[in-house]
Design a protein around this motif. Structure first.
Motif, PDB file in Angstrom:
ATOM      1  N   LEU A  83      22.777   1.525  14.438  1.00  0.00           N
ATOM      2  CA  LEU A  83      21.467   0.790  14.500  1.00  0.00           C
ATOM      3  C   LEU A  83      20.412   1.584  13.445  1.00  0.00           C
ATOM      4  O   LEU A  83      20.481   2.801  13.771  1.00  0.00           O
ATOM      5  CB  LEU A  83      21.002   0.636  16.170  1.00  0.00           C
ATOM      6  N   ALA A 117      16.436  -0.797  20.983  1.00  0.00           N
ATOM      7  CA  ALA A 117      17.841  -0.929  20.915  1.00  0.00           C
ATOM      8  C   ALA A 117      18.607  -1.502  21.952  1.00  0.00           C
ATOM      9  O   ALA A 117      19.526  -2.061  21.857  1.00  0.00           O
ATOM     10  CB  ALA A 117      18.147   0.637  20.484  1.00  0.00           C
ATOM     11  N   VAL A 121      21.646  -4.249  20.620  1.00  0.00           N
ATOM     12  CA  VAL A 121      22.877  -3.857  20.443  1.00  0.00           C
ATOM     13  C   VAL A 121      23.638  -4.917  21.250  1.00  0.00           C
ATOM     14  O   VAL A 121      23.434  -5.479  22.169  1.00  0.00           O
ATOM     15  CB  VAL A 121      23.032  -2.467  20.771  1.00  0.00           C
TER      16      VAL A 121
END
Length: 276
Positions: A83, A117, A121
């Motif tokens: 990421l 995140a 994800v």
């Protein structure tokens, strides 16, 4: 100079990194041809401390162009996810994964801010959450980072951090022996240096960046508050870049102070686990 946090810190940092992606991809520092041919991007102490990743899932926060991420896949991780907030970096990482024959089922890359995140994800938890060198200085809020990173660690898994030691930022650039900056400062550092560590002479336009120094105690405390158990904190007397003019580069690729000189920690690594 030290100053209050500018309102555009995030946009300035992203513009700086976006511009430097093609410079890094073409640089000898990253040497993508050697990487494609099998060169490992990970440090020896990282491999030893993380241990066998065979069959495990791994999330790499702030992955840049993905060399470390893809190296973990080469070492046997069943699935790696990288990421980064720079879309050009993520595009480069995806291209590298394709060059290595790693499809998105083995190596996926996501363009997202690290603070987002948990929503960005593909999976909600990972056996290993990894953060590599030069990442934490770009984050103003370590408590928030720790909470997000900890939440992404699966039960029985762990977070592994490998970083430049913040003490190194307290010494003068020439000798690394004179204390010139406050170790505990919390104000951001606004820099306008052109070029990049991968090519200091590269012509660049977006040269303004905003960074923060996070003392090691702040990092450890943030992770403990987030519910992780600190397994170890190791300090290392080597670094990856010639941070001071007096450092000497050795055959193993590390930079060290000359023999006989008092040493200070230049990097650190830690492991923090979530109970099963």
């Amino acid at each position: 100079m030290y100053s209050p946090t500018p309102d555009d810190w995030h946009e300035a940092n992203r513009a700086r990194w976006d511009e430097r992606v093609p410079i890094h991809a073409a640089s000898e520092f990253y040497d993508l041809d050697a990487f494609r041919a099998g060169k490992d991007a990970l440090r020896d102490f990282e491999l030893a401390e993380v241990g066998d990743v065979t069959g495990r899932s791994l999330l790499h926060l702030q992955c840049h162009i993905g060399l470390d991420t893809l190296s973990w896949a080469r070492h046997g991780a069943a699935r790696v996810v990288g990421l980064d907030f720079s879309e050009p970096a993520v595009d480069t990482a995806r291209s590298l994964a394709a060059d290595l024959g790693l499809g998105p089922d083995r190596a996926a890359f996501v363009a997202s801010d690290v603070y987002d995140a948990a929503e960005a994800v593909p999976d909600r938890a990972y056996d290993i959450v990894y953060t590599g060198v030069g990442a934490l200085c770009w984050l103003p809020d370590l408590d928030r980072w720790a909470e997000i990173a900890a939440a992404l660690v699966a039960p029985g898994g762990f977070l592994y951090v490998s970083e430049f030691h913040p003490l190194a930022d307290s010494f003068d650039d020439e000798t690394g022996s004179t204390l010139v900056h406050d170790y505990f400062v919390r104000d951001p550092w606004v820099d306008t240096t052109p070029g990049t560590y991968a090519d200091i002479d590269a012509p660049t336009v977006h040269n303004r960046s905003v960074e923060w120094v996070h003392p090691v105690g702040e990092v450890v405390t943030a992770l403990a508050k987030a519910g992780l158990r600190i397994e170890f904190l190791h300090e290392h007397d080597v670094t990856l870049v010639p941070r001071y003019a007096t450092l000497e580069r050795h055959e193993d690729g590390y930079h060290r102070f000359p023999a006989g000189r008092p040493r200070v920690p230049l990097m650190y690594s830690l492991k923090a686990s979530r109970p099963a």
